[in-house]
Design a protein around this motif. Sequence first.
Motif, PDB file in Angstrom:
ATOM      1  N   ARG A  66      33.018  -3.186  43.455  1.00  0.00           N
ATOM      2  CA  ARG A  66      30.959  -4.155  42.985  1.00  0.00           C
ATOM      3  C   ARG A  66      30.123  -2.616  42.442  1.00  0.00           C
ATOM      4  O   ARG A  66      29.273  -2.716  41.393  1.00  0.00           O
ATOM      5  N   LYS A  67      30.059  -1.769  43.634  1.00  0.00           N
ATOM      6  CA  LYS A  67      28.896  -1.355  43.801  1.00  0.00           C
ATOM      7  C   LYS A  67      28.776  -0.391  43.406  1.00  0.00           C
ATOM      8  O   LYS A  67      28.058   0.273  42.165  1.00  0.00           O
ATOM      9  N   ASP A  68      29.829   0.640  42.702  1.00  0.00           N
ATOM     10  CA  ASP A  68      30.839   1.893  42.005  1.00  0.00           C
ATOM     11  C   ASP A  68      30.337   1.280  40.517  1.00  0.00           C
ATOM     12  O   ASP A  68      29.387   1.738  39.964  1.00  0.00           O
ATOM     13  N   LYS A  69      30.870  -0.324  40.205  1.00  0.00           N
ATOM     14  CA  LYS A  69      30.533  -0.929  38.690  1.00  0.00           C
ATOM     15  C   LYS A  69      28.547  -0.893  38.465  1.00  0.00           C
ATOM     16  O   LYS A  69      28.316  -0.531  37.680  1.00  0.00           O
ATOM     17  N   ALA A  70      28.708  -1.714  39.906  1.00  0.00           N
ATOM     18  CA  ALA A  70      26.904  -1.501  38.890  1.00  0.00           C
ATOM     19  C   ALA A  70      26.125  -0.073  39.231  1.00  0.00           C
ATOM     20  O   ALA A  70      24.732  -0.716  38.373  1.00  0.00           O
ATOM     21  N   ALA A  71      26.548   0.651  39.990  1.00  0.00           N
ATOM     22  CA  ALA A  71      25.677   1.654  39.803  1.00  0.00           C
ATOM     23  C   ALA A  71      25.523   2.596  38.158  1.00  0.00           C
ATOM     24  O   ALA A  71      25.054   3.548  37.571  1.00  0.00           O
ATOM     25  N   LEU A  72      26.467   2.337  37.659  1.00  0.00           N
ATOM     26  CA  LEU A  72      27.594   3.434  35.953  1.00  0.00           C
ATOM     27  C   LEU A  72      26.033   2.488  35.359  1.00  0.00           C
ATOM     28  O   LEU A  72      25.731   2.947  34.360  1.00  0.00           O
TER      29      LEU A  72
END
Length: 599
Positions: A29-35
Amino acid sequence: MDIEPRYPYENPRLPVEHRIDDLFGRMTRKDKAALIFHADISVGHVDGTDGWGRPAAGTLLRERGITHFLAQGTPRDGRDIAQWHNRLQEIALESPLRIPVTLASDPRHSATDNPLTSQAAGAFSRWPEALGIAAIGSEKTAYEFGEVVGREYRAAGIRVALHPQVDLSTEYRWARIAQTFGEDADLTTRVAVAYCQGLHGDGGAESVAAMAKHFPGGGPQKDGLDPHFSDGREQIYPGGRFDYHLAPFVALIEAGLPQVMPYYGMPVGTEWEEVGFAYNKGIITGLLRQRLGFDGVVCTDFGVITGMGETFPAKAWGVEHLTHEQRAARLIDSGVDQFGGEKDVSVLLDALSSGLLTEAQLEQPVRRLLREKFRLGLFDGARMADPERANTVIGSAAHQTLAVRAQQQSLVLLKNDASLLPLSRGIRVYAPDVDPSVFEGFATVVTDPAEADVAVLRTRTPDYADPARHFIGSMHKGSLEFRPEDQQRIQAIAGQVPTVLDVYLDRPAVLTDVLAPAAVFASFGTDDRPFVEVLFGEAGPEGSLPVDLPRSMAAVEASRTDVPFDTADPLFRFGHGLRYKSSSAEEISEAGSPASDVS
């Protein structure tokens, strides 16, 4: 640089959609949000903070996982920016998924240096402003300009251009006209499409992605005020010409435009909801996505969620009452893919945790953003820049020769009484606004107009910047008329000696009270030496006005903000431009309009 694949998505032989599926399935989830975040950072800073006290790019990479950056600031040379870019890519390779950095830039190939709109050219080749490219009116030149910008950006590691700015400059008081292609939709469309074709190149690893702005057209600003600030948030259409401003975007999308940026402003008195365009689902999903069929990346203009402190609050016009988390959720729901200028990933994570958003709503934005990284070859051989090549390509002699030629071609000769121009060599020149050294080989420079054969004055559209806004005050506003003391100075010199006046037009100035000089130019970023070469016939002016020049401020104030060519009895019309061939030729013609419709 090739890396040894760990996962299927790192295998360049697989289809892009398969690679996206594989990588998406591995992202947290954090990877997706950061993008979703596209942070603004300073060139040269890797760790700690930058010169503005903001987290540096390396810090944002390591601690927050952000991989999209707008590079601000002017590097000393091409090698510096390429090495800095490579260092960021090396840090990205240290992360578990090794998602590469995407570096973007505002325009940085002309005279303007405003951190909110464009950067100084510095090591890059220096062309006229976009308005000057429109004055040339040549699709070939626009394509060539795009090619050079793309070549220099790629050498630096920059892969996304936050331009062209295809807003139509129908409100003459607006601060951002220099970066537009003028007020004619046809001319803007032709030049912008050609520019993007040059910029995009092969559309893959050798391309730079254009992010056209500001959808659906940011030109009709009420009273010419800019929506970077609350007093300029209203965009109005008293002439009902919404679709006229939309037209360049329609053509660019049909030509394969990969990215779009909506403006801060909010439509007032239209069928659309009165909220900022990025927050406007009817505009982003209804108009852009569904009606126009755009499936590329939509990135907000910068700072619409959290802003930049008390002096530069968030441009959340119409939704100021929403929390940061609610704003983030609303942007995603409107159809936006990316948050420009935002760095606090926790805002989006909190919106997910609180149920304002579902993780499923991030899937389309994340996939679009990954698709761009794959398309640009960033996961493969295009990940790293070559510093030595960058130092050779950026600002090369060949590129600068093209740029200087364009600077000269863009000059618009408005007036040439008694065929004063071109000037004869060997004369005495009074030129208080020009570097004396550039007259070497042409004329003797004197310091008293009484001793001169000709005076040469260079000035610009009146500047009524707001000093209370510090560097942001360079966004000009207010009257287009020259101050009385400037009028008197020009008139006094012109009454004493034959005079050439050049006015740099970053907005369409009212020249009515400064037409005493025998010859008058409009320019858009021509350096002193190329300008002097034109004065003496080494090159001829080839530009045609890409806007009308109004006769008075009363005419500007009475015109309709969204309607082109709407000021009464303009002093000079769109398409006007006189010519001369050489130092021995006469003034030969007035150029025809480069556009088909000026109604």
